[in-house]
Design an enzyme around this catalytic site. Structure first.
Site, PDB file in Angstrom:
ATOM      1  N   HIS A   1      -0.055   4.666   7.441  1.00  0.00           N
ATOM      2  CA  HIS A   1       0.705   5.329   6.007  1.00  0.00           C
ATOM      3  C   HIS A   1       1.021   6.729   6.003  1.00  0.00           C
ATOM      4  O   HIS A   1       0.603   7.526   6.975  1.00  0.00           O
ATOM      5  CB  HIS A   1      -0.325   5.130   4.757  1.00  0.00           C
ATOM      6  CG  HIS A   1      -0.883   3.784   4.458  1.00  0.00           C
ATOM      7  ND1 HIS A   1      -1.979   3.345   5.015  1.00  0.00           N
ATOM      8  CD2 HIS A   1      -0.235   2.615   3.868  1.00  0.00           C
ATOM      9  CE1 HIS A   1      -2.095   2.033   4.821  1.00  0.00           C
ATOM     10  NE2 HIS A   1      -1.118   1.745   4.062  1.00  0.00           N
TER      11      HIS A   1
ATOM     12  N   ASP B   1      -2.703   8.262   8.001  1.00  0.00           N
ATOM     13  CA  ASP B   1      -3.811   7.392   8.739  1.00  0.00           C
ATOM     14  C   ASP B   1      -3.084   6.477   9.758  1.00  0.00           C
ATOM     15  O   ASP B   1      -1.940   6.540  10.024  1.00  0.00           O
ATOM     16  CB  ASP B   1      -4.494   6.488   7.675  1.00  0.00           C
ATOM     17  CG  ASP B   1      -3.675   5.734   6.759  1.00  0.00           C
ATOM     18  OD1 ASP B   1      -2.506   5.140   7.288  1.00  0.00           O
ATOM     19  OD2 ASP B   1      -4.281   5.289   5.927  1.00  0.00           O
TER      20      ASP B   1
ATOM     21  N   SER C   1       0.785  -1.196   0.103  1.00  0.00           N
ATOM     22  CA  SER C   1      -0.007   0.143  -0.021  1.00  0.00           C
ATOM     23  C   SER C   1       0.960   1.301   0.191  1.00  0.00           C
ATOM     24  O   SER C   1       0.447   2.311  -0.287  1.00  0.00           O
ATOM     25  CB  SER C   1      -1.053   0.115   1.187  1.00  0.00           C
ATOM     26  OG  SER C   1      -0.248  -0.276   2.487  1.00  0.00           O
TER      27      SER C   1
END
Length: 367
Positions: free
Chosen positions: A335, A332, A43
Site C-alpha cells: 500500500h 507497507d 484496501s
C-alpha cells in the site's frame, strides 16, 4: 450624544460582523462540490469496514498504521495516514466518509447516509470470495448490495425525485481489481483460463455492477485502473533480483486496456452516464522512473515491515518503520503512503488528459 455615538458604532460593528459571518457561511456552503461520495473498492480506499469482519485477517486496526492520521491511532486504513478516499472527500468539501459497517446498525437516521458511504473492503475483489464461511473481505458485488439498501432508505426519506437528484450529482468511486490480478497468479485459475479470458471476465463482471449502480441512481463514476502492482515491495520480494514482476504488470496493463474499452461502450449504452478513468498504472510508473520529481527517495522498499525491502512481513506492531514517511512511495508491502495518495488524488482531480480521460474529476463534477 455619546449614547448615539456608541449606538452608531454598535450598529456598524453588527453590520460588518454579520456581513462577514454571512460571507463565511456562504463560502463554507460553496466549498461542497458534490452532495456525497459513494466509495467501492479494496484496501486502497478501505476506511475501516474490515474492522467489523470477525474472522478476517485483512485488517489494519493495529499499530503502526495510522501513525500520521489526525488521531495518531490505527483506524483500519492500510496507510500511515489518510488514503485516497479521505483526501478526495476533503477536495469535494465533504466530511470524512464513514465505513458502511460502522453506521449500518445505527438508528434510522437519514443524515448518516447523506454525505456518502464507504463500502470498500481490504482484500476485496471484483469476483466473489470462494470462502463464504469465513469471508476475508466484502466483494464488489456485495458492496453494491449494501449500496442498494442505502439507496432504498434515501428514497424512503427524501422521496424518489429528491433522492435521484442527490445521487445523480454525487460521485461513485470504484477502486478495485488488484486482488483479482494477484489471485490469478496465486491459484490454479491460470491453468484453465488464459490471461486475456481472465481480464475479459473481470471487466464484464465490473460492468455488470456498474450497471446496477446506474439503475439505482449513479450517474457520475470515477473508475481507477489497476496500478503497477508488480512493483510493490511484496511483488519485488518474490523476485530473485528484487525487480518488478513483469508478468503481473503485463496482466494489469491488459486488464486496464479492456476496462477502458468497456467504459467507452458503457457510455454509449447508458443515457446520462459520465465517467472519469484514472490511469494509476502510468502515474505509478512515473513515480518509479522519476522519484525525485515527485518528492520520493525510496520507491522499492516499504516504510513499515521486516526483512528484505521491509516486505518479509506486513506492518505489524512489532515491525520497524521509517521516520521519513513522505519520502517513501510505499507504506507497507502493498500500500502507498499518504504522500503518494495525495499525488494520486491531485492527478485524479486535475488531470492532465493523459492520465484522466475522457475528463478529469474537476470537469466531471461540473457536468
Amino acid at each position: 450624544m455619546a449614547c448615539n455615538f456608541f449606538l452608531h458604532l454598535l450598529c456598524l460593528f453588527s453590520f460588518f460582523f454579520f456581513s462577514t459571518f454571512r460571507g463565511l457561511t456562504l463560502r463554507v456552503a460553496e466549498a461542497r462540490v458534490v452532495p456525497a461520495m459513494y466509495i467501492f473498492g479494496d484496501s486502497l480506499v478501505d476506511v475501516g469496514n474490515n474492522n467489523y469482519l470477525l474472522f478476517s485477517f485483512a485488517k489494519a486496526n493495529f499499530p503502526h498504521n495510522g501513525i500520521d492520521f489526525p488521531t495518531k491511532t490505527p483506524t483500519g486504513r492500510f496507510c500511515n495516514g489518510k488514503n485516497a478516499a479521505d483526501l478526495l472527500a476533503e477536495k469535494m468539501g465533504l466530511p470524512t466518509i464513514p465505513p458502511y459497517l460502522s453506521i449500518a446498525s445505527k438508528s434510522n437516521n437519514i443524515t448518516r447516509f447523506l454525505n456518502g458511504v464507504n463500502f470498500a473492503s481490504g482484500a476485496a475483489k471484483i469476483f466473489k470470495d470462494t470462502n463464504q464461511q469465513y469471508p476475508q473481505s466484502i466483494s464488489f458485488g456485495e458492496q453494491v448490495d449494501y449500496y442498494l439498501a442505502v439507496q432504498k432508505e434515501l428514497v424512503q426519506k427524501l422521496g424518489a425525485s429528491r433522492a435521484q437528484t442527490h445521487l445523480s450529482k454525487s460521485l461513485f468511486i470504484i477502486v478495485i481489481g488488484s486482488n483479482d490480478i494477484y489471485t490469478y497468479f496465486d491459484s490454479s485459475i491460470n491453468n484453465r483460463t488464459s490471461p486475456q479470458q481472465y481480464v475479459n471476465s473481470m471487466a464484464a463482471a465490473l460492468k455488470q455492477q456498474v450497471k446496477r449502480l446506474y439503475d439505482y441512481g449513479g450517474r457520475k463514476f470515477v473508475i481507477v485502473g489497476v496500478a503497477l502492482v508488480g512493483c510493490t515491495p511484496s511483488s519485488r520480494n518474490e523476485q530473485t533480483n528484487k525487480e518488478c514482476n513483469a508478468d503481473v504488470n503485463q496482466m494489469a496493463a491488459k486488464y486496464n486496456g479492456v476496462l477502458v474499452s468497456m467504459l467507452k461502450n458503457l457510455k454509449s449504452e447508458l443515457k446520462g452516464i459520465n465517467y472519469s478513468y484514472f490511469d494509476g498504472y502510468s502515474v505509478m510508473h512515473n513515480f518509479i522512473q522519476k522519484p525525485a520529481a515527485y518528492g520520493f527517495v525510496e520507491v522499492k522498499a516499504a516504510c513499515c515491515g521486516l526483512g528484505k525491502l521491509n516486505a518479509d512481513a506486513p506492518c505489524l506492531p512489532f515491525a520497524t518503520y521509517c521516520s521519513n514517511r513522505s519520502d517513501h512511495l510505499f507504506w507497507d508491502r502493498t500500500h502507498p503512503t499518504e504522500a503518494a495518495h495525495r499525488i494520486f488524488v491531485d492527478h485524479i482531480l486535475y488531470g492532465p488528459l493523459q492520465y484522466t480521460f475522457p475528463i478529469n474529476v474537476q470537469k466531471l463534477v461540473a457536468v
